[in-house]
Every structure is written in C-alpha cells, then in structure tokens.
Design a protein around this motif. Structure first.
Motif, PDB file in Angstrom:
ATOM      1  N   PRO A  51      32.963 -42.646   8.936  1.00 46.04           N
ATOM      2  CA  PRO A  51      32.638 -41.804  10.097  1.00 46.04           C
ATOM      3  C   PRO A  51      32.371 -40.335   9.778  1.00 46.04           C
ATOM      4  N   VAL A  52      33.138 -39.734   8.868  1.00 46.44           N
ATOM      5  CA  VAL A  52      32.913 -38.321   8.587  1.00 46.44           C
ATOM      6  C   VAL A  52      31.535 -38.108   7.972  1.00 46.44           C
ATOM      7  N   VAL A  53      31.066 -39.045   7.154  1.00 41.38           N
ATOM      8  CA  VAL A  53      29.751 -38.926   6.528  1.00 41.38           C
ATOM      9  C   VAL A  53      28.649 -39.206   7.538  1.00 41.38           C
ATOM     10  N   MET A  54      28.770 -40.322   8.272  1.00 42.83           N
ATOM     11  CA  MET A  54      27.732 -40.671   9.239  1.00 42.83           C
ATOM     12  C   MET A  54      27.606 -39.605  10.322  1.00 42.83           C
ATOM     13  N   GLY A  55      28.735 -39.123  10.824  1.00 45.63           N
ATOM     14  CA  GLY A  55      28.688 -38.076  11.847  1.00 45.63           C
ATOM     15  C   GLY A  55      28.028 -36.817  11.338  1.00 45.63           C
ATOM     16  N   THR A  56      28.294 -36.461  10.092  1.00 42.71           N
ATOM     17  CA  THR A  56      27.681 -35.259   9.507  1.00 42.71           C
ATOM     18  C   THR A  56      26.179 -35.422   9.368  1.00 42.71           C
ATOM     19  N   ILE A  57      25.738 -36.600   8.921  1.00 36.27           N
ATOM     20  CA  ILE A  57      24.298 -36.831   8.741  1.00 36.27           C
ATOM     21  C   ILE A  57      23.569 -36.733  10.072  1.00 36.27           C
ATOM     22  N   VAL A  58      24.128 -37.342  11.113  1.00 35.95           N
ATOM     23  CA  VAL A  58      23.499 -37.262  12.436  1.00 35.95           C
ATOM     24  C   VAL A  58      23.479 -35.808  12.921  1.00 35.95           C
ATOM     25  N   ALA A  59      24.612 -35.110  12.772  1.00 37.98           N
ATOM     26  CA  ALA A  59      24.703 -33.734  13.254  1.00 37.98           C
ATOM     27  C   ALA A  59      23.751 -32.809  12.515  1.00 37.98           C
ATOM     28  N   LEU A  60      23.630 -32.957  11.208  1.00 37.18           N
ATOM     29  CA  LEU A  60      22.806 -32.014  10.449  1.00 37.18           C
ATOM     30  C   LEU A  60      21.322 -32.169  10.769  1.00 37.18           C
ATOM     31  N   ILE A  61      20.890 -33.354  11.182  1.00 33.34           N
ATOM     32  CA  ILE A  61      19.485 -33.521  11.568  1.00 33.34           C
ATOM     33  C   ILE A  61      19.190 -32.697  12.822  1.00 33.34           C
ATOM     34  N   GLY A  62      20.078 -32.742  13.801  1.00 33.18           N
ATOM     35  CA  GLY A  62      19.864 -31.940  15.003  1.00 33.18           C
ATOM     36  C   GLY A  62      19.925 -30.455  14.730  1.00 33.18           C
ATOM     37  N   LEU A  63      20.914 -30.023  13.941  1.00 32.26           N
ATOM     38  CA  LEU A  63      21.073 -28.593  13.664  1.00 32.26           C
ATOM     39  C   LEU A  63      19.951 -28.061  12.789  1.00 32.26           C
ATOM     40  N   ASN A  64      19.422 -28.887  11.897  1.00 31.65           N
ATOM     41  CA  ASN A  64      18.298 -28.465  11.059  1.00 31.65           C
ATOM     42  C   ASN A  64      17.057 -28.158  11.890  1.00 31.65           C
ATOM     43  N   LEU A  65      16.920 -28.832  13.028  1.00 31.58           N
ATOM     44  CA  LEU A  65      15.749 -28.648  13.884  1.00 31.58           C
ATOM     45  C   LEU A  65      15.832 -27.411  14.771  1.00 31.58           C
ATOM     46  N   ALA A  66      16.990 -26.767  14.803  1.00 24.28           N
ATOM     47  CA  ALA A  66      17.191 -25.651  15.740  1.00 24.28           C
ATOM     48  C   ALA A  66      16.142 -24.562  15.585  1.00 24.28           C
ATOM     49  N   GLY A  67      15.774 -24.254  14.356  1.00 24.71           N
ATOM     50  CA  GLY A  67      14.820 -23.170  14.126  1.00 24.71           C
ATOM     51  C   GLY A  67      13.442 -23.420  14.705  1.00 24.71           C
ATOM     52  N   SER A  68      13.088 -24.684  14.952  1.00 25.03           N
ATOM     53  CA  SER A  68      11.753 -24.976  15.479  1.00 25.03           C
ATOM     54  C   SER A  68      11.600 -24.551  16.932  1.00 25.03           C
TER      55      SER A  68
ATOM     56  N   SER B  85      42.071 -32.091   9.020  1.00 23.76           N
ATOM     57  CA  SER B  85      43.099 -31.433   8.214  1.00 23.76           C
ATOM     58  C   SER B  85      43.066 -31.984   6.789  1.00 23.76           C
ATOM     59  N   ASN B  86      42.342 -33.070   6.605  1.00 23.73           N
ATOM     60  CA  ASN B  86      42.143 -33.653   5.282  1.00 23.73           C
ATOM     61  C   ASN B  86      41.041 -32.872   4.575  1.00 23.73           C
ATOM     62  N   THR B  87      41.348 -32.338   3.398  1.00 25.67           N
ATOM     63  CA  THR B  87      40.398 -31.490   2.673  1.00 25.67           C
ATOM     64  C   THR B  87      39.106 -32.223   2.348  1.00 25.67           C
ATOM     65  N   ILE B  88      39.180 -33.513   2.076  1.00 23.23           N
ATOM     66  CA  ILE B  88      37.978 -34.282   1.747  1.00 23.23           C
ATOM     67  C   ILE B  88      37.008 -34.267   2.911  1.00 23.23           C
ATOM     68  N   ASN B  89      37.512 -34.577   4.100  1.00 20.68           N
ATOM     69  CA  ASN B  89      36.649 -34.595   5.284  1.00 20.68           C
ATOM     70  C   ASN B  89      36.100 -33.205   5.596  1.00 20.68           C
TER      71      ASN B  89
ATOM     72  N   ALA C   4      22.391 -35.681   0.895  1.00 14.79           N
ATOM     73  CA  ALA C   4      22.865 -35.920  -0.464  1.00 14.79           C
ATOM     74  C   ALA C   4      24.174 -35.178  -0.721  1.00 14.79           C
ATOM     75  N   THR C   5      24.272 -33.968  -0.199  1.00 14.61           N
ATOM     76  CA  THR C   5      25.483 -33.169  -0.411  1.00 14.61           C
ATOM     77  C   THR C   5      26.714 -33.842   0.172  1.00 14.61           C
ATOM     78  N   VAL C   6      26.631 -34.284   1.429  1.00 12.92           N
ATOM     79  CA  VAL C   6      27.814 -34.873   2.059  1.00 12.92           C
ATOM     80  C   VAL C   6      28.195 -36.187   1.378  1.00 12.92           C
ATOM     81  N   LEU C   7      27.207 -36.981   0.960  1.00 14.52           N
ATOM     82  CA  LEU C   7      27.506 -38.232   0.268  1.00 14.52           C
ATOM     83  C   LEU C   7      28.179 -37.978  -1.081  1.00 14.52           C
ATOM     84  N   VAL C   8      27.605 -37.059  -1.858  1.00 14.76           N
ATOM     85  CA  VAL C   8      28.152 -36.788  -3.195  1.00 14.76           C
ATOM     86  C   VAL C   8      29.530 -36.160  -3.097  1.00 14.76           C
ATOM     87  N   VAL C   9      29.674 -35.148  -2.252  1.00 11.99           N
ATOM     88  CA  VAL C   9      30.959 -34.452  -2.143  1.00 11.99           C
ATOM     89  C   VAL C   9      32.051 -35.407  -1.665  1.00 11.99           C
ATOM     90  N   PHE C  10      31.740 -36.211  -0.646  1.00 11.21           N
ATOM     91  CA  PHE C  10      32.765 -37.112  -0.110  1.00 11.21           C
ATOM     92  C   PHE C  10      33.224 -38.121  -1.155  1.00 11.21           C
TER      93      PHE C  10
END
Length: 464
Positions: free
Chosen positions: A163-180, A389-393, A425-431
């Motif tokens: 969930p922490v990875v999937m949620g981040t991937i979905v969220a970052l797509i929306g936030l990346n589009l903000a500048g448009s 509170s988990n450093t990994i997440n 790639a960052t969230v997958l590798v880091v996690f």
C-alpha cells in the motif's frame, strides 16, 4: 436483440436454440429479465446477468454515457488527441471488456487521466504517433499483467507494490501534473476558477445523477464563461463534416519516451482491481476470479486505442455511482453505453465542438481532477492503515513524491525518464532496499506477508 431466457422472439427448443443460449452466456449476453422488467424488486438490485425491459435499460445506458462523458472527452482535449477517435475506442473497449469478463463485471472504460503527463511529454517530442506508441506499449504490458494475475492471483502485485508504494505512485502522478494548470490560472483566471468552482459546488449541491455529472456541468459553465469573454473559435465546426469516420492515426515507437508510460500501468492495475472489488461488494458476489480478465480486457482496449489514435482507458467510478443510485448493475446497460459512444464517434462536427473547449476550462477541471488523483493515493494509505511512524514507509513515500514533483528529466542511453518514471523508480527502490536491510539487521519493522495481510485496493475515484 441479444438473447435472454425470457425473450419470446427467440427459439426456445432444439439444439440450435440451446447452442445460441450457450454462446450468449459465454459472451455475457444471456440476461434474465428482472421481475416484470419495469420495476426493481424491493430490497434487491438488478444483477449483472439480469436486465430490465429494453426501454428502461436504454435509459440507464444513456445515464452511463452522460456520467463518463465529461472526463472521457477532457483527456483528448487536454492532450490534443482526436476526441472522436478516443470516443470510438472507448466504446469498443467497453464492449470488449464486457465480452472478456463474460458479463460478470459491469464497467465503462473511459479515458484515463493517468496518461496525460506521458502523452504530453511524448507529443512534444514525437507528435501523436510517438504518444500512441506509448499508449500501445502500456496496453500490452497491462494485458500481460492480466495473464499472470489470472494464473497466479494478485499476491505478487501486493508484494511488489504494498500500500505505501501503490499509494505513492498514484499520488505522484496527480501531483506531477499540477504545473500544467499554472498557465491557465495566470492567463485566464476567471474561466479557470469558474470551472473549478462549478465542479466542486455541483458535486455537493445536487443529488443523484446531477451530482455525479459535476465535471460535465463544470465544463459547460466554464465554456459559457469563456464564450462571454470571446475565448472560443467556432470556425472549425463549420469546416467539419456532419458524418464521417474518426481520424485514426498509426503509432510510432521511440525508446526515449516509452518508459514514461510504464508507471501508468501500475495505476491501471490498482484501478481495475479496485473496481472489481467494489462491484463485488455492491452486488454481494465474489469476483476475485475476474481480476485477471478485467486487467486483460483493459489492456486489450488500451492496446487497440494505441493502434488507432485513442487515449488509454480505465474503469470509471462515475459509472459505479450511477449503478449505486439506480440499483441497476446489468451489463446490458453498458452495452447500450458502449454503442452510443461508438455512434457519437462518427459525427466529426461533434468532435470539432468538443475541441473548441478552451485552455481555461481544461485547466480549471485539471485543478480538481489532478488533485483527486493525488488524494486517491492518500486514500490508499488511509484504507490500508499505512504506518508513517515507520521510517521505511516515511522515506519511501517522501523520496518518491519529491522526485516526481521536482519533475527532472534524465537521458540514459538514448532513453528519456521524466518525473513520474523517476519518482516511481525511486519509491520502489527505496522501499525494497530499506526493507531488505531492515530485515537483515532487524532495525525496523518490515511489511507482513501479503497473504496474511491482504492489500486493500482503493475503490476507483473520479479519475477518468
């Protein structure tokens, strides 16, 4: 007329009749009539394998078209794709989805907002052909994921993308589009913010179907505001034919942009699994065995769209809302919706009218829709009780979001990676790196086995 068990015009006896009924069932078209066909039995719903009488079924189907319309036409409008081609492949994709899932999963496949960022990047470098190549590759990848899921289940997806990875991937797509949306806010603020305000007000002002048409109503009001300011050019409508084929385009393949589309596949996986789960809960049926078929169907629909000039597709929560309010889950209504979308695709003047939607309207709708994509990722975290509170997440999600929002572009061996691909790639590798080290050293709690703590995919939001 599709075969139903109570249709008096169809043969009822003999091998030919039985073979015809068997084929209809395999295609998900063997609907039983619900009650008297005019009323819904109190306390019950019209199941996917049932239908009302055809006049009522057509009426519900038209509601599904209205519910999907605003978001589905907005994606090609924003990206510069032909609207009628996108409607054509949306209709084709919906019908294919119903056939491949054997009528067990009612769904409309509309344009996916997750494709906007990679399509825009590919269009700027290689035109529509290069963007279509990315859409096609995404569809093939999703289809292959569906084959694996059909055979092996979804456990491996949950292990790769908890969930922490999937949620981040979905969220970052929306936030990346903000500048448009920035240019529209600055250059035509009245149109942009009128559109956004109308969407948010209509979403809570109206009940039933009107409340679910808030995006479409926002586009209409924003369009009228833009018209009053002289921001719309109607000349292309007069130049277009009344009836004609959609403008199809062939894909091109450029390795430097194809990788921009791969994160979208992960979002489509989450949306489809969430849709199947939601429909199962609403109809009180276990549809887990349909996850693979749903992914394959959406993958095939997106592949065909990439082959001919349309935007990639996904399941739509607006249509789930129509089902919830009408209590009609019949796939017959979705056949009607798909056929109506196909019919609209053969009116070029209609497509030209949609193409007159100005940048301010698209920007205003984008403020709401891109934000909803981002928050849908947060909802995945909340529904699955992700512990930050988990450093990994905490570090995995934070690093992925920052890279995506910063939106760098890296060229590696002739291939181009933008903010969404790099953030994914960052969230997958880091996690997974932090999890492996923590498991080895025992320094931080690591995620449980996904089979013991199954991942709860977020039910679809109004992504389009």
């Amino acid at each position: 007329m599709p075969v139903t068990s109570k249709d008096p015009t169809e043969p009822t006896n003999g091998p030919a009749a039985e073979e015809q009924r068997s084929l209809a069932r395999r295609l998900g078209m063997g609907w039983r009539l619900h009650g008297d066909g005019r009323h819904i039995t109190p306390g019950e719903v019209v199941a996917p394998d049932e239908r009302l009488a055809w006049p009522q079924t057509i009426g519900v189907g038209v509601q599904h078209v209205m519910a999907m319309f605003g978001a589905t036409v907005l994606v090609p409008t924003i990206t510069g794709f032909p609207v009628t081609a996108s409607l054509f492949f949306s209709g084709v994709g919906t019908l294919l989805f119903l056939i491949i899932t054997a009528g067990r999963v009612p769904s409309y496949l509309g344009s996916s907002f997750a494709f906007i960022a990679p399509i825009s990047a590919a269009m700027s470098q290689h035109g529509i052909g290069g963007a279509l190549g990315g859409v096609l590759v995404s569809g093939v990848a999703l289809f292959l994921v569906g084959i694996v899921v059909q055979r092996a289940g979804t456990g491996w997806i949950h292990a790769l993308m908890p969930p922490v990875v999937m949620g981040t991937i979905v969220a970052l797509i929306g936030l990346n589009l903000a500048g448009s949306t920035t240019e529209a806010m600055v250059s035509v603020p009245l149109t942009t913010f009128s559109t956004a305000l109308t969407i948010v007000v209509c979403a809570v002002l109206f009940k039933g179907l009107l409340g679910r048409l808030s995006i479409l109503l926002g586009i209409i009001v924003g369009y009228l505001v833009a018209l009053a300011q002289g921001q719309i050019d109607f000349s292309p409508i007069g130049e277009a034919a009344v009836v004609g084929l959609p403008p199809f385009h062939a894909p091109e393949f450029h390795w430097d942009v194809l990788f921009l589309f791969l994160p979208v596949v992960l979002v489509l996986v989450a949306e489809n699994i969430g849709h199947v789960k939601t429909v199962g809960l609403m109809t009180n049926r276990n549809l887990d065995s349909s996850n693979g078929r749903a992914l394959m169907a959406d993958g095939l629909a997106t592949t065909l769209s990439g082959l001919g000039g349309g935007v990639g597709t996904t399941t739509y929560a607006e249509n789930i809302g129509v089902m919830a309010s009408s209590r009609v889950y019949s796939t017959a209504a979705y056949w009607v919706a798909g056929i109506v979308a196909l019919a609209l695709a053969f009116f070029p003047q209609f497509g030209a009218l949609i193409n007159t939607i100005p940048a301010g309207v698209a920007g205003g709708a984008g403020i709401i829709l891109y934000g909803m994509i981002g928050v849908m990722g947060v909802r995945i975290w909340v529904q699955n009780r992700v512990d930050f509170s988990n450093t990994i997440n905490l570090m995995s999600a934070g690093a992925g979001l920052i890279v995506a929002i910063a939106d760098p572009t890296l060229d590696v061996a002739g291939m181009q990676f933008g903010g969404i691909a790099l953030g994914t790639a960052t969230v997958l590798v880091v996690f997974h790196l932090m999890t492996a080290i923590a498991r080895w050293r025992g320094t931080e709690p690591v995620p449980a086995d996904p089979d013991e703590n199954p991942y709860e995919s977020s039910e679809p939001g109004r992504l389009g």
